[in-house]
Design a protein around this motif. Sequence first.
Motif, short mmCIF file in Angstrom:
data_model
loop_
_atom_site.label_atom_id
_atom_site.label_comp_id
_atom_site.label_asym_id
_atom_site.label_seq_id
_atom_site.Cartn_x
_atom_site.Cartn_y
_atom_site.Cartn_z
N SER A 34 -44.81 23.57 -23.22
CA SER A 34 -43.43 23.83 -22.91
C SER A 34 -42.53 22.81 -23.20
N GLN A 38 -38.93 22.33 -19.12
CA GLN A 38 -39.72 23.33 -18.69
C GLN A 38 -39.15 24.64 -18.77
N LEU A 148 -43.07 29.40 -16.25
CA LEU A 148 -41.69 28.90 -16.17
C LEU A 148 -40.52 29.56 -15.79
#
Length: 160
Positions: A34, A38, A148
């Motif tokens: 990521s 994030q 996410l």
Amino acid sequence: MTASSDPPTADTFPVEGRLLGLDFGTKRIGVAISTPEQTIASPLENYSRRTKPLDGEFLSKIANEYRVVGLVVGLPVHMSGDESEKSRQARNFGKWLSHLTKLPVRYWDERHTSLIAELYLHEADLSNKKRKARMDMVAAQIMLQNYLDSDDRTAAPQSL
């Protein structure tokens, strides 16, 4: 942050910093990463498993190199949401890697990620060989991106 055998809570799992997404397999592991915020997941690579020490060395190196703050391991569950032997293997893998890297681990539903990855790669008009070479890391990316994008990152895998 130290690893724990208990699942991380919303307070203990980092909400900032890079996360490593792992599509667990007994032969290959798809790896995604990521952004530090994030917000976006990207495929990183496929790793062909060798031995436990070599697997640990490789994954620890990636975690250190990218300054990872947490692990998100794909959890293969049945369509009903029930866990299987493969789920238990993924959980054992996550606990092992968390202990090794001293990073917290979260498990995330990976249902349909391989199918979606196959569709994306097919639409990219790649050969079968190139699709196969990218499949696991794209599945890891999809799983991590789903994590996410979730409003509740502490939620257990749900039935679709």
